[in-house]
Design a protein around this motif. Structure first.
Motif, PDB file in Angstrom:
ATOM      1  N   MET A 138       1.270  -0.974   0.164  1.00  0.00           N
ATOM      2  CA  MET A 138       0.291  -0.258  -0.310  1.00  0.00           C
ATOM      3  C   MET A 138       1.167   1.642   0.181  1.00  0.00           C
ATOM      4  SD  MET A 138      -2.705  -1.368   2.946  1.00  0.00           S
ATOM      5  CE  MET A 138      -3.812   0.024   2.482  1.00  0.00           C
ATOM      6  N   SER A 139       0.292   2.168  -0.173  1.00  0.00           N
ATOM      7  CA  SER A 139       1.666   3.422  -0.659  1.00  0.00           C
ATOM      8  C   SER A 139       0.052   4.992   0.387  1.00  0.00           C
ATOM      9  CB  SER A 139       0.680   3.824  -2.177  1.00  0.00           C
ATOM     10  OG  SER A 139       0.349   4.350  -3.089  1.00  0.00           O
ATOM     11  N   ASP A 140       1.508   5.679   0.847  1.00  0.00           N
ATOM     12  CA  ASP A 140       0.669   6.543   1.318  1.00  0.00           C
ATOM     13  C   ASP A 140      -0.291   8.070   0.352  1.00  0.00           C
ATOM     14  OD1 ASP A 140       2.807   8.169   0.039  1.00  0.00           O
ATOM     15  OD2 ASP A 140       3.554   8.779   1.977  1.00  0.00           O
ATOM     16  N   SER A 141      -0.315   7.532  -1.323  1.00  0.00           N
ATOM     17  CA  SER A 141      -0.937   8.921  -2.101  1.00  0.00           C
ATOM     18  C   SER A 141      -2.812   8.293  -2.024  1.00  0.00           C
ATOM     19  CB  SER A 141      -1.123   7.661  -3.228  1.00  0.00           C
ATOM     20  OG  SER A 141      -1.420   6.695  -3.372  1.00  0.00           O
ATOM     21  N   VAL A 142      -2.756   8.937  -2.085  1.00  0.00           N
ATOM     22  CA  VAL A 142      -4.567   9.731  -1.647  1.00  0.00           C
ATOM     23  C   VAL A 142      -5.098   9.801  -3.251  1.00  0.00           C
ATOM     24  CG1 VAL A 142      -6.255  11.573  -1.190  1.00  0.00           C
ATOM     25  CG2 VAL A 142      -3.997  11.878  -0.685  1.00  0.00           C
ATOM     26  N   THR A 143      -6.331   8.956  -3.213  1.00  0.00           N
ATOM     27  CA  THR A 143      -7.066   8.751  -4.241  1.00  0.00           C
ATOM     28  C   THR A 143      -8.539   9.866  -3.495  1.00  0.00           C
ATOM     29  OG1 THR A 143      -8.036   7.048  -2.935  1.00  0.00           O
ATOM     30  CG2 THR A 143      -6.169   7.100  -5.153  1.00  0.00           C
ATOM     31  N   VAL A 163      -6.187   1.184   5.449  1.00  0.00           N
ATOM     32  CA  VAL A 163      -7.119   2.558   4.374  1.00  0.00           C
ATOM     33  C   VAL A 163      -7.596   3.735   5.463  1.00  0.00           C
ATOM     34  CG1 VAL A 163      -8.562   2.714   2.315  1.00  0.00           C
ATOM     35  CG2 VAL A 163      -6.986   0.509   2.335  1.00  0.00           C
ATOM     36  N   ALA A 164      -6.916   4.543   5.302  1.00  0.00           N
ATOM     37  CA  ALA A 164      -7.133   5.559   5.782  1.00  0.00           C
ATOM     38  C   ALA A 164      -8.227   6.583   4.840  1.00  0.00           C
ATOM     39  CB  ALA A 164      -6.470   6.451   6.130  1.00  0.00           C
ATOM     40  N   ALA A 182      -0.080  13.723   7.906  1.00  0.00           N
ATOM     41  CA  ALA A 182       1.011  14.011   8.760  1.00  0.00           C
ATOM     42  C   ALA A 182       1.725  13.497   9.501  1.00  0.00           C
ATOM     43  CB  ALA A 182       0.586  15.786   9.176  1.00  0.00           C
ATOM     44  N   GLN A 183       0.049  12.991  10.256  1.00  0.00           N
ATOM     45  CA  GLN A 183       0.313  12.153  11.237  1.00  0.00           C
ATOM     46  C   GLN A 183       0.917  10.631  11.434  1.00  0.00           C
ATOM     47  OE1 GLN A 183       0.598  11.829  15.239  1.00  0.00           O
ATOM     48  NE2 GLN A 183      -1.555  11.769  15.326  1.00  0.00           N
ATOM     49  N   LEU A 184       0.545  10.057   9.989  1.00  0.00           N
ATOM     50  CA  LEU A 184       0.866   8.701  10.151  1.00  0.00           C
ATOM     51  C   LEU A 184       1.801   8.605   9.580  1.00  0.00           C
ATOM     52  CD1 LEU A 184      -3.295   7.467   9.270  1.00  0.00           C
ATOM     53  CD2 LEU A 184      -1.168   7.584  11.433  1.00  0.00           C
ATOM     54  N   ALA A 185       2.920   9.778   8.762  1.00  0.00           N
ATOM     55  CA  ALA A 185       3.744  10.141   7.929  1.00  0.00           C
ATOM     56  C   ALA A 185       5.303   8.907   7.603  1.00  0.00           C
ATOM     57  CB  ALA A 185       4.150  11.270   7.347  1.00  0.00           C
ATOM     58  N   ASP A 186       5.035   8.366   8.948  1.00  0.00           N
ATOM     59  CA  ASP A 186       5.979   7.343   9.271  1.00  0.00           C
ATOM     60  C   ASP A 186       6.119   5.951   9.017  1.00  0.00           C
ATOM     61  OD1 ASP A 186       7.568   9.663  10.172  1.00  0.00           O
ATOM     62  OD2 ASP A 186       7.291   8.829  12.069  1.00  0.00           O
ATOM     63  N   GLN A 223      -3.272   3.832   2.407  1.00  0.00           N
ATOM     64  CA  GLN A 223      -3.714   4.044   1.714  1.00  0.00           C
ATOM     65  C   GLN A 223      -4.672   5.212   1.904  1.00  0.00           C
ATOM     66  OE1 GLN A 223      -4.409   1.435  -1.087  1.00  0.00           O
ATOM     67  NE2 GLN A 223      -5.897   2.898  -2.086  1.00  0.00           N
ATOM     68  N   PHE A 224      -4.498   6.486   1.442  1.00  0.00           N
ATOM     69  CA  PHE A 224      -5.597   7.305   1.950  1.00  0.00           C
ATOM     70  C   PHE A 224      -6.623   7.665   1.026  1.00  0.00           C
ATOM     71  CE2 PHE A 224      -3.638   9.426   6.014  1.00  0.00           C
ATOM     72  CZ  PHE A 224      -2.067   8.376   5.374  1.00  0.00           C
TER      73      PHE A 224
END
Length: 306
Positions: free
Chosen positions: A1-6, A68-69, A82-86, A92-93
């Motif tokens: 999973m990535s931290d990109s936003v859909t 998934v957020a 920002a909170q979950l960057a680490d 995945q947002f």
């Protein structure tokens, strides 16, 4: 999973990670995590990520898990990033309303949702959720939608206003208040509306335990965001997203939401109710966070497939 936003609404990407005036203290954290976290290497869904507090606890407690957020509020989603960057690729947002989300072929070991308005939404004046601050009547959780509280107050007819105040706010003086609002409009700000309500009710009502505008503001917020309708939709489809044995935990803050959650869990053919009565905050938590005092948590588990 990535931290990109859909983004379900084709709005701007939420990649900014600067200072964001959005903070939210997660409630019933221990009870929720213990109730929903069944797999240390599981896949989880936070359907209302807010500032990311509950998601962070899940990712820390289950270090091999991913999540998934979801949030419809762009400020909340940016704060969660920002909170979950680490946690990087473990998160995945997705920007949008949880009732519009589709996981595709993914099934979750746990689903959580913390309903209602966050502390940050109340405390950022320009969001227009609170009459403690003077601001334009807004109340949109998704800032990209067109309907605002100003539109409702200034253009809906008197009978419709009275209905939403009575049904969504359980306000017994709904007709009197609606009539005075129609007489005084246009009303542009939160404080104008609160003052209009304050001076149209009996003196004994003005100085009761809660401000006489409180129930009307709750009703307006629910109407603007269609909160009960989207909750009902979410509760119908989300059990299908769970793996057998997976769990769902919903935190609500008023009786209208809690009643929907209770009956949806009980009537679902896919779920086994784990909480006959809702879990509520302990006295220590209520002292730390006064806004937790009305929180209620209900849990259910996806039945094994036949």
């Amino acid at each position: 999973m990535s931290d990109s936003v859909t983004d379900s609404s084709n709005g701007p990407e939420l990649s900014e990670r600067g200072d964001i005036p959005f903070a939210h203290i997660p409630v019933l954290s221990q009870e929720l995590i213990e109730g929903v976290l069944t797999q240390t290497a599981g896949v989880y869904l936070d359907a209302t990520v807010g500032g990311g507090g509950h998601s962070k606890l899940i990712l820390e407690a289950a270090p091999e898990s991913c999540l998934v957020a979801i949030d419809q509020d762009t400020q909340a989603l940016a704060a969660a990033q920002a909170q979950l960057a680490d946690f990087k690729e473990r998160v995945q947002f997705w920007h949008g309303n949880f009732a519009d989300y589709s996981p595709g072929d993914v099934q979750f070991d746990g689903i959580i949702a913390d309903l209602g308005v966050s502390s940050a939404q109340f405390d950022i004046p320009e969001r227009g959720f609170s009459f403690r601050h003077e601001a334009l009547l807004d109340m949109r959780m998704n800032q990209q939608q067109s309907l605002t509280a100003a539109e409702v107050i200034n253009h809906w007819d008197e009978a419709k206003l009275a209905d939403i105040f009575y049904v969504y706010g359980e306000e017994r003086l709904s007709r009197r208040i609606a009539r005075r609002i129609v007489e005084r409009r246009p009303l542009k700000t939160t404080t104008e509306l609160a003052e209009t309500i304050f001076y149209c009710v009996p003196k004994s009502y003005r100085y009761a335990r809660i401000h006489p505008a409180t129930r009307v503001f709750q009703a307006l917020r629910i109407a603007v965001n269609q909160e009960l309708a989207v909750l009902e939709k979410f509760l119908k489809i989300s059990p299908l997203w769970l793996k057998p044995g997976g769990r769902i935990g919903i935190i609500s803050f008023h009786s209208l939401e809690d009643r929907i959650v209770k009956h949806s869990f009980k009537e679902s053919e896919l779920l086994r109710v784990l909480t006959k009565k809702p879990m509520v905050p302990q006295e220590e938590e209520m002292k730390r966070n006064v806004r937790s005092r009305s929180a209620k948590l209900r849990l259910a588990e996806r039945l094994a497939e036949v």
